[in-house]
Design a protein around this motif. Structure first.
Motif, mmCIF file in Angstrom:
data_model
loop_
_atom_site.group_PDB
_atom_site.id
_atom_site.type_symbol
_atom_site.label_atom_id
_atom_site.label_comp_id
_atom_site.label_asym_id
_atom_site.label_seq_id
_atom_site.Cartn_x
_atom_site.Cartn_y
_atom_site.Cartn_z
ATOM 1 N N VAL A 137 24.293 51.561 40.963
ATOM 2 C CA VAL A 137 24.613 53.118 40.762
ATOM 3 C C VAL A 137 23.644 53.732 39.928
ATOM 4 N N ALA A 138 23.265 52.910 38.942
ATOM 5 C CA ALA A 138 22.204 53.456 38.105
ATOM 6 C C ALA A 138 20.855 53.418 38.645
ATOM 7 N N ALA A 139 20.588 52.786 39.582
ATOM 8 C CA ALA A 139 19.237 52.493 40.160
ATOM 9 C C ALA A 139 18.769 53.658 41.265
ATOM 10 N N ALA A 140 17.555 53.805 41.461
ATOM 11 C CA ALA A 140 17.364 54.976 42.462
ATOM 12 C C ALA A 140 16.614 54.075 43.665
ATOM 13 N N ALA A 141 17.611 53.788 44.334
ATOM 14 C CA ALA A 141 16.956 52.785 45.582
ATOM 15 C C ALA A 141 16.811 53.526 46.919
ATOM 16 N N LEU A 142 15.476 53.445 47.647
ATOM 17 C CA LEU A 142 15.116 53.894 48.591
ATOM 18 C C LEU A 142 15.611 53.193 49.751
ATOM 19 N N VAL A 143 16.096 53.849 50.882
ATOM 20 C CA VAL A 143 16.739 53.294 52.098
ATOM 21 C C VAL A 143 15.554 52.338 52.909
ATOM 22 N N PRO A 144 15.938 51.329 53.423
ATOM 23 C CA PRO A 144 14.882 50.595 54.313
ATOM 24 C C PRO A 144 13.988 51.797 55.040
ATOM 25 N N ARG A 147 22.824 55.211 57.931
ATOM 26 C CA ARG A 147 23.061 54.294 58.760
ATOM 27 C C ARG A 147 21.793 53.472 59.252
ATOM 28 N N SER A 148 21.694 52.405 59.384
ATOM 29 C CA SER A 148 20.365 51.310 59.361
ATOM 30 C C SER A 148 19.895 51.945 60.797
ATOM 31 N N LYS A 149 18.852 51.062 61.123
ATOM 32 C CA LYS A 149 18.066 51.121 62.263
ATOM 33 C C LYS A 149 18.962 50.805 63.543
ATOM 34 N N ASP A 150 19.797 49.804 63.296
ATOM 35 C CA ASP A 150 20.684 49.243 64.369
ATOM 36 C C ASP A 150 21.976 49.874 64.252
ATOM 37 N N GLY A 151 22.103 50.966 63.444
ATOM 38 C CA GLY A 151 23.460 51.824 63.421
ATOM 39 C C GLY A 151 24.373 50.972 62.592
ATOM 40 N N SER A 152 24.071 49.950 61.708
ATOM 41 C CA SER A 152 25.122 49.621 60.753
ATOM 42 C C SER A 152 24.925 50.478 59.715
ATOM 43 N N LEU A 153 26.312 50.407 58.913
ATOM 44 C CA LEU A 153 26.310 51.198 57.813
ATOM 45 C C LEU A 153 25.602 50.599 56.650
ATOM 46 N N LEU A 154 25.023 51.508 55.775
ATOM 47 C CA LEU A 154 24.369 51.264 54.697
ATOM 48 C C LEU A 154 25.528 51.250 53.386
ATOM 49 N N TYR A 155 25.219 50.275 52.547
ATOM 50 C CA TYR A 155 26.333 50.417 51.403
ATOM 51 C C TYR A 155 25.929 51.603 50.501
ATOM 52 N N GLY A 215 25.385 51.961 47.484
ATOM 53 C CA GLY A 215 24.653 51.604 46.101
ATOM 54 C C GLY A 215 23.200 52.273 46.552
ATOM 55 N N PHE A 216 22.755 52.342 47.806
ATOM 56 C CA PHE A 216 21.850 53.140 48.187
ATOM 57 C C PHE A 216 22.385 54.569 48.609
ATOM 58 N N PRO A 217 21.662 55.160 47.494
ATOM 59 C CA PRO A 217 22.479 56.770 47.145
ATOM 60 C C PRO A 217 22.359 57.691 48.641
ATOM 61 N N PHE A 218 22.604 57.549 49.800
ATOM 62 C CA PHE A 218 22.309 58.470 50.813
ATOM 63 C C PHE A 218 23.303 59.351 50.687
ATOM 64 N N THR A 219 24.260 59.222 49.669
ATOM 65 C CA THR A 219 25.436 60.513 49.506
ATOM 66 C C THR A 219 24.578 61.724 48.990
ATOM 67 N N SER A 220 23.707 61.290 48.200
ATOM 68 C CA SER A 220 22.593 62.144 47.607
ATOM 69 C C SER A 220 21.360 62.604 48.579
ATOM 70 N N TYR A 221 20.854 61.607 49.122
ATOM 71 C CA TYR A 221 19.784 61.686 49.865
ATOM 72 C C TYR A 221 20.005 62.417 51.192
ATOM 73 N N THR A 222 21.157 62.608 51.602
ATOM 74 C CA THR A 222 21.619 63.257 52.901
ATOM 75 C C THR A 222 21.233 64.777 52.751
ATOM 76 N N MET A 243 33.952 47.803 56.764
ATOM 77 C CA MET A 243 35.085 48.333 55.798
ATOM 78 C C MET A 243 34.562 49.639 55.134
ATOM 79 N N LEU A 244 33.196 49.818 55.299
ATOM 80 C CA LEU A 244 32.691 51.020 54.579
ATOM 81 C C LEU A 244 33.269 52.323 55.138
ATOM 82 N N ILE A 245 33.761 52.077 56.560
ATOM 83 C CA ILE A 245 34.154 53.401 57.174
ATOM 84 C C ILE A 245 35.181 54.111 56.251
#
Length: 432
Positions: free
Chosen positions: A15-22, A114-122, A124-131, A169-171
């Motif tokens: 949560v404290a780290a600034a991870a960029l998605v794949p 969502r990853s390249k294959d459509g799977s859900l990203l955790y 911990g990668f801040p896609f809730t902000s990056y959106t 389970m992330l749904i």
């Protein structure tokens, strides 16, 4: 704050780290919404330069580069109560990196989690902000990341316990805590304010640290920016909405900008995880963007409070004994830099008197500073920062509790006494 719930895993991992998605690499012409666009070498160079700047703003290097390792090759371990996660290789290597991702894949990951294959990203990668990041900025980051040197190193798979290794389970978590959509400007605010809001709420994802987490691992939206303990790092991100902590309502905009850009200001200095953010990211941002961020932060409503952290309490009598003992320890070890009256010599030696970060309900940060010491980040504007020596080897748990109690309760400060048990609990905490 280590919430053990079904959906908490991703929120507490980094949560404290600034991870960029794949990230992605198409290997061909630039694509936008599936349409090929020709680009001159000059255009591409400008786009890559812009993308590098934005990647700095997102601090993606922090998670995807192991200290001493190849840039963006991943492999950083993230220990959690549910097992260990490892950051992926995001260099444009076809075999082990993200060389086969497309530009549209990149935007989808940033925008939808969502990853390249459509799977859900955790999360911990801040896609809730990056959106909130625009397609144009997403494309620029993509152009930069496809220009870095490929590293032929495999990404290490996560080592998570069942059932937390089941991404589906992330749904449920996403239904509760994720709202997809780019940033929408507020027409009642200035261009500068909107730029600051876009950076703070989007690439900067500041709320991920400065907003506490509920029992399901999601942000407490009613207490946005109101502070919280950073899970698994044992540092407290102070409230930005309350002047009882680090609320910015009575700060000058220049002091906020100085702190973001250089790590020090006349109001204080940054340490711990925030020092890394300044060192890796904020010092490289333009003065215009720093001022925009400061302008936005200055206007965050000063109201909502974070849930008060659980504190071990001392009796009034024992607290008085600690206070008396701490006065002598302070005079022997601290007064030379911070002065007998606690006013310090800012910005080199921050004041302790009337310092809200000292008086917060959570005593985690002052305890860790006394135990472990630390330096503000070395930045271009402050290349040789003055540091705080560690006292973990010199002072016992009771002595550390005493001096922290003294600085929290002296010179008009309104903090409370701390327990030697709190010191003992934090003595073995990780340093980063």
């Amino acid at each position: 704050m280590k919430r053990k719930s079904l959906f908490a895993l991703s929120a507490v991992v980094v949560v404290a780290a600034a991870a960029l998605v794949p990230v992605l690499w198409s290997g061909g012409d630039n694509l936008h919404n599936g349409t090929a666009m020709a680009a001159t070498p000059a255009d591409q160079a400008a786009l890559i330069k812009k993308g590098e700047y934005l990647a700095r703003a997102g601090d993606c290097i922090a998670c995807h580069t192991v200290r001493g390792g190849k840039q963006f090759a991943g492999g950083l371990p993230m220990a959690t109560p549910f097992g260990t996660m490892f950051t992926p290789n995001i260099t444009p290597d076809d075999q082990y990196g993200i060389g086969k991702w497309t530009q549209d894949d990149f935007y989808r990951a940033m925008h939808t989690g969502r990853s390249k294959d459509g799977s859900l990203l955790y999360p911990g990668f801040p896609f809730t902000s990056y959106t909130k990041v625009t397609r144009a900025d997403s494309d620029a980051i993509y152009a930069y990341l496809r220009s870095v040197t490929p590293v032929n190193v495999p990404s290490r798979p996560h080592e998570l316990k069942f059932p937390f290794n089941q991404r589906n389970m992330l749904i449920g978590w996403r239904t509760l805590f994720f709202r997809e959509g780019e940033y929408t400007a507020d027409p009642t605010k200035s261009v500068e304010w909107n730029r600051g809001a876009y950076l703070i709420e989007g690439l900067g994802h500041c709320g991920m640290c400065h907003t506490s987490i509920n029992a399901m691992g999601g942000p407490v939206s009613s207490a946005a920016f109101a502070g919280g303990l950073i899970p698994l790092q044992n540092w407290y991100a102070p409230s930005l909405t309350s002047n009882k902590e680090a609320g910015l309502g009575d700060w000058e905009t220049k002091d906020i900008a100085d702190l973001l850009k250089t790590g020090v200001s006349n109001r204080g200095a940054v340490f711990g995880p925030m020092a890394e953010v300044v060192h890796n990211s904020l010092q490289y941002m333009s003065d215009e963007d720093i001022n925009a961020m400061a302008t936005y932060l200055k206007t965050i409503p000063q109201k909502s409070e974070a849930p008060e952290p659980l504190q071990l309490e001392t009796s009034e009598k024992f607290g008085g004994e600690l206070l008396k003992q701490g006065q002598k320890i302070y005079a022997d070890n601290c007064a030379k830099c911070h002065a007998e009256n606690g006013l310090g010599m800012p910005p080199s030696f921050p004041p302790l008197a009337n310092n809200q970060s000292i008086q917060m309900p959570s005593a985690v940060n002052p305890i860790r500073m006394v135990l472990n010491g630390g330096y503000p980040p070395s930045t271009e504007a402050n290349p040789h920062p003055y540091g705080m020596p560690p006292f973990a080897q010199a002072l016992s748990n009771t002595e550390v509790a005493a001096v922290v109690t003294y600085i929290r309760m002296s010179w008009g400060n309104h903090g409370t006494a701390v327990s030697p048990q709190q010191v003992s609990d934090l003595r073995s905490a990780p340093l980063d």
